[in-house]
Write a protein that holds these residues in place. Structure first.
Motif, short mmCIF file in Angstrom:
data_model
loop_
_atom_site.label_atom_id
_atom_site.label_comp_id
_atom_site.label_asym_id
_atom_site.label_seq_id
_atom_site.Cartn_x
_atom_site.Cartn_y
_atom_site.Cartn_z
N GLY A 56 -8.91 1.53 -2.52
CA GLY A 56 -10.25 1.24 -1.85
C GLY A 56 -11.20 0.29 -2.99
N GLY A 57 -11.03 1.11 -4.11
CA GLY A 57 -11.92 0.55 -5.00
C GLY A 57 -11.73 -0.87 -5.79
N GLU A 58 -10.64 -0.75 -6.57
CA GLU A 58 -10.34 -1.93 -7.30
C GLU A 58 -9.28 -2.78 -6.58
OE1 GLU A 58 -7.71 -2.87 -11.35
OE2 GLU A 58 -9.47 -1.24 -11.58
N ALA A 59 -9.40 -3.99 -6.38
CA ALA A 59 -8.47 -4.76 -5.71
C ALA A 59 -6.88 -4.41 -6.22
CB ALA A 59 -8.84 -6.12 -5.67
N ILE A 60 -5.99 -4.54 -5.44
CA ILE A 60 -4.63 -4.44 -5.76
C ILE A 60 -4.31 -5.92 -6.12
CG2 ILE A 60 -2.34 -4.12 -4.96
CD1 ILE A 60 -3.35 -2.01 -2.90
N GLU A 61 -3.53 -6.07 -7.22
CA GLU A 61 -3.35 -7.16 -7.84
C GLU A 61 -2.26 -8.12 -7.07
OE1 GLU A 61 -3.73 -8.73 -11.03
OE2 GLU A 61 -5.34 -7.12 -11.09
N GLN A 74 -7.07 -9.28 -2.33
CA GLN A 74 -7.99 -10.62 -2.68
C GLN A 74 -7.50 -11.86 -1.49
OE1 GLN A 74 -7.29 -11.52 -6.74
NE2 GLN A 74 -7.23 -9.28 -7.47
N GLU A 75 -8.36 -12.10 -0.92
CA GLU A 75 -8.38 -13.36 0.08
C GLU A 75 -7.60 -14.37 -0.58
OE1 GLU A 75 -10.29 -15.19 3.63
OE2 GLU A 75 -11.25 -13.95 2.66
N GLY A 76 -6.61 -14.78 0.26
CA GLY A 76 -5.70 -15.85 -0.12
C GLY A 76 -4.63 -15.74 -1.21
N GLU A 77 -4.61 -14.67 -1.49
CA GLU A 77 -3.50 -14.07 -2.36
C GLU A 77 -2.32 -13.40 -1.65
OE1 GLU A 77 -3.42 -14.84 -5.30
OE2 GLU A 77 -5.30 -15.25 -5.84
N THR A 78 -1.15 -13.41 -2.04
CA THR A 78 0.29 -13.17 -1.53
C THR A 78 0.27 -11.56 -1.86
OG1 THR A 78 0.89 -15.31 -1.54
CG2 THR A 78 2.48 -13.66 -1.19
N TYR A 79 0.73 -10.80 -0.85
CA TYR A 79 1.28 -9.60 -0.90
C TYR A 79 2.41 -9.33 -0.23
CZ TYR A 79 -3.48 -9.19 -2.87
OH TYR A 79 -4.75 -9.11 -3.76
N GLU A 80 3.04 -8.00 -0.47
CA GLU A 80 4.23 -7.64 0.31
C GLU A 80 4.03 -6.24 0.94
OE1 GLU A 80 9.09 -8.17 0.33
OE2 GLU A 80 7.95 -8.16 -1.57
N ILE A 81 4.22 -6.01 2.03
CA ILE A 81 3.96 -4.53 2.48
C ILE A 81 5.14 -3.98 3.17
CG2 ILE A 81 2.62 -4.92 4.29
CD1 ILE A 81 0.97 -2.61 3.92
N GLY A 82 5.45 -2.69 3.08
CA GLY A 82 6.68 -2.12 3.69
C GLY A 82 6.74 -0.69 3.48
N TRP A 83 7.86 -0.26 4.01
CA TRP A 83 8.20 1.31 3.64
C TRP A 83 9.70 1.47 3.40
CZ3 TRP A 83 10.69 4.43 7.76
CH2 TRP A 83 11.02 3.87 8.91
N THR A 84 10.20 2.33 2.57
CA THR A 84 11.46 2.31 2.31
C THR A 84 12.09 3.82 2.42
OG1 THR A 84 10.76 3.18 -0.05
CG2 THR A 84 11.04 0.92 0.36
N PRO A 98 -3.76 5.17 2.65
CA PRO A 98 -4.94 4.79 1.61
C PRO A 98 -5.56 3.22 1.91
CG PRO A 98 -2.88 4.20 1.03
CD PRO A 98 -2.58 5.06 1.98
N THR A 99 -6.78 3.05 1.96
CA THR A 99 -7.46 1.78 1.93
C THR A 99 -6.86 1.02 1.10
OG1 THR A 99 -9.54 2.62 2.86
CG2 THR A 99 -9.68 0.51 1.94
N LEU A 100 -6.10 -0.32 1.38
CA LEU A 100 -5.78 -1.48 0.63
C LEU A 100 -7.02 -2.47 0.34
CD1 LEU A 100 -2.39 -1.68 2.28
CD2 LEU A 100 -3.03 -0.17 0.51
N THR A 101 -7.40 -2.70 -0.59
CA THR A 101 -8.31 -3.66 -1.17
C THR A 101 -7.43 -4.97 -1.70
OG1 THR A 101 -10.13 -2.08 -1.58
CG2 THR A 101 -10.55 -4.23 -2.31
#
Length: 143
Positions: free
Chosen positions: A32-37, A70-80, A65-68
């Motif tokens: 929640g603090g620093e944005a995820i790359e 960056q607008e317009g950036e690409t991420y991948e989210i999932g569970w393994t 967890p809170t996910l911070t």
């Protein structure tokens, strides 16, 4: 009079229970603090009591967890990994609607199909398991 007191105590205690939701004082603020790359793979362990962060390190072992992002950036989210119960992962807006069809099918056996690739946008406010919406839900903050 005793019934009223017991009811009041029950109501107060019910309000203090850990429903597994996000926020609060139970450490559910990882990331929640620093944005995820950008281009990061955000990985979870799917537990009925809550999403448990695996990666990146900033959310490791955190529940919902809170996910911070960056607008317009690409991420991948999932569970393994999971607890052998059915789960899915979806991204919701502030009206509790799925954003841009970003939802996986329910399964007890996570695999390659339990990942969502997306571009972060301000309409994204939560990630959630639609099977366990009261316990498996976390905030998304887009900066």
């Amino acid at each position: 009079m005793r019934m009223t007191g017991a009811t009041a105590v029950g109501t107060v205690l019910a309000g203090c229970s850990d429903d597994g939701g996000n926020g609060g004082d139970d450490g559910n603020s990882g990331g929640g603090g620093e944005a995820i790359e950008p281009d990061t793979q955000i990985e979870f362990d799917g537990q009925t009591a809550g999403w448990v962060g695996i990666a990146p390190d900033s959310i490791a072992d955190e529940k919902n967890p809170t996910l911070t992002l960056q607008e317009g950036e690409t991420y991948e989210i999932g569970w393994t990994t999971g607890d052998d119960a059915n789960h899915n992962i979806a991204i919701y807006d502030d009206s509790d609607e799925v954003v841009d069809d970003l939802a996986t099918e329910e399964t007890a056996d996570p695999g390659d199909d339990q990942w969502l690739e997306f571009e972060a946008s301000s309409e994204m406010v939560t990630y959630i398991c639609e099977v366990h919406p009261n316990s498996m839900v976390g905030d998304i903050q887009v900066e």
